[in-house]
Design a protein around this motif. Sequence first.
Motif, PDB file in Angstrom:
ATOM      1  N   GLN A   1       0.813  -1.215   0.000  1.00  0.00           N
ATOM      2  CA  GLN A   1       0.000   0.000   0.000  1.00  0.00           C
ATOM      3  C   GLN A   1       0.844   1.262   0.000  1.00  0.00           C
ATOM      4  OE1 GLN A   1      -2.678  -0.400   3.317  1.00  0.00           O
ATOM      5  NE2 GLN A   1      -4.261  -1.373   2.071  1.00  0.00           N
ATOM      6  N   SER A   2       2.052   1.179   0.524  1.00  0.00           N
ATOM      7  CA  SER A   2       2.909   2.370   0.539  1.00  0.00           C
ATOM      8  C   SER A   2       3.370   2.737  -0.870  1.00  0.00           C
ATOM      9  CB  SER A   2       4.112   2.157   1.454  1.00  0.00           C
ATOM     10  OG  SER A   2       4.988   1.200   0.914  1.00  0.00           O
ATOM     11  N   THR A   3       3.299   1.796  -1.802  1.00  0.00           N
ATOM     12  CA  THR A   3       3.683   2.088  -3.185  1.00  0.00           C
ATOM     13  C   THR A   3       2.480   2.394  -4.063  1.00  0.00           C
ATOM     14  OG1 THR A   3       3.614  -0.254  -3.799  1.00  0.00           O
ATOM     15  CG2 THR A   3       5.727   0.618  -3.035  1.00  0.00           C
ATOM     16  N   ALA A   4       1.276   2.301  -3.526  1.00  0.00           N
ATOM     17  CA  ALA A   4       0.069   2.559  -4.329  1.00  0.00           C
ATOM     18  C   ALA A   4      -0.068   4.045  -4.627  1.00  0.00           C
ATOM     19  CB  ALA A   4      -1.168   2.067  -3.588  1.00  0.00           C
ATOM     20  N   GLY A   5      -0.494   4.333  -5.821  1.00  0.00           N
ATOM     21  CA  GLY A   5      -0.787   5.710  -6.199  1.00  0.00           C
ATOM     22  C   GLY A   5       0.420   6.568  -6.495  1.00  0.00           C
ATOM     23  N   ILE A   6       1.582   5.971  -6.654  1.00  0.00           N
ATOM     24  CA  ILE A   6       2.771   6.760  -6.983  1.00  0.00           C
ATOM     25  C   ILE A   6       2.601   7.378  -8.377  1.00  0.00           C
ATOM     26  CG2 ILE A   6       5.237   6.615  -7.513  1.00  0.00           C
ATOM     27  CD1 ILE A   6       5.511   4.674  -5.198  1.00  0.00           C
ATOM     28  N   PHE A   7       2.076   6.584  -9.284  1.00  0.00           N
ATOM     29  CA  PHE A   7       1.764   7.070 -10.624  1.00  0.00           C
ATOM     30  C   PHE A   7       0.248   7.059 -10.794  1.00  0.00           C
ATOM     31  CE2 PHE A   7       5.884   4.832 -11.107  1.00  0.00           C
ATOM     32  CZ  PHE A   7       6.671   5.939 -11.372  1.00  0.00           C
TER      33      PHE A   7
END
Length: 168
Positions: free
Chosen positions: A36-42
């Motif tokens: 989840q910490s990598t979600a929504g980076i792009f």
Amino acid sequence: MPTETFDIRKQAYTWQALSTMVAFLLILYLIRDRFQSTAGIFPQMDLVQQLSVFFLSMLSPIFWVNIIAPVCYLSVAIAASQVFGRIAKGDDFSEAMIKGLNDMGSNLMFGACGTMFLTPTLIEWLNFRGGFKFHTSTESFIIFIVGGALYFIGQIGKKMRQEIDEIV
């Protein structure tokens, strides 16, 4: 009034199963949190892209610093499962039991220290800001104290075990 006998071994098997499930859940939560910490980076990432970013994030030292405390707590759950397994087999303060208590106590203390100051400080250093940072909470202090208690109970058990062995 009927009296029921309390069977410590049955209870220990139940607690062993529970602590094993907790260890498994901790692994799942750890993966979920990191994912989840990598979600929504792009914007508009699909699952394949998010998985790629997740695995690439493992190359960052911050990824590994963030899992110091959770890995310690996972070790506590595994050690607790082993201790409950020993109790279920009728083990009374054997070397394995004492080692399990010491492992539980030291990992709780190290995990609490990791949560309070090790992880925040290392993240500051890795971001080139330097200094020392603290994130304290009541829970962290309680975890630290309970860890110390378990560790010292293990040490007392070790001393008692040595005295009994000398007598016999």
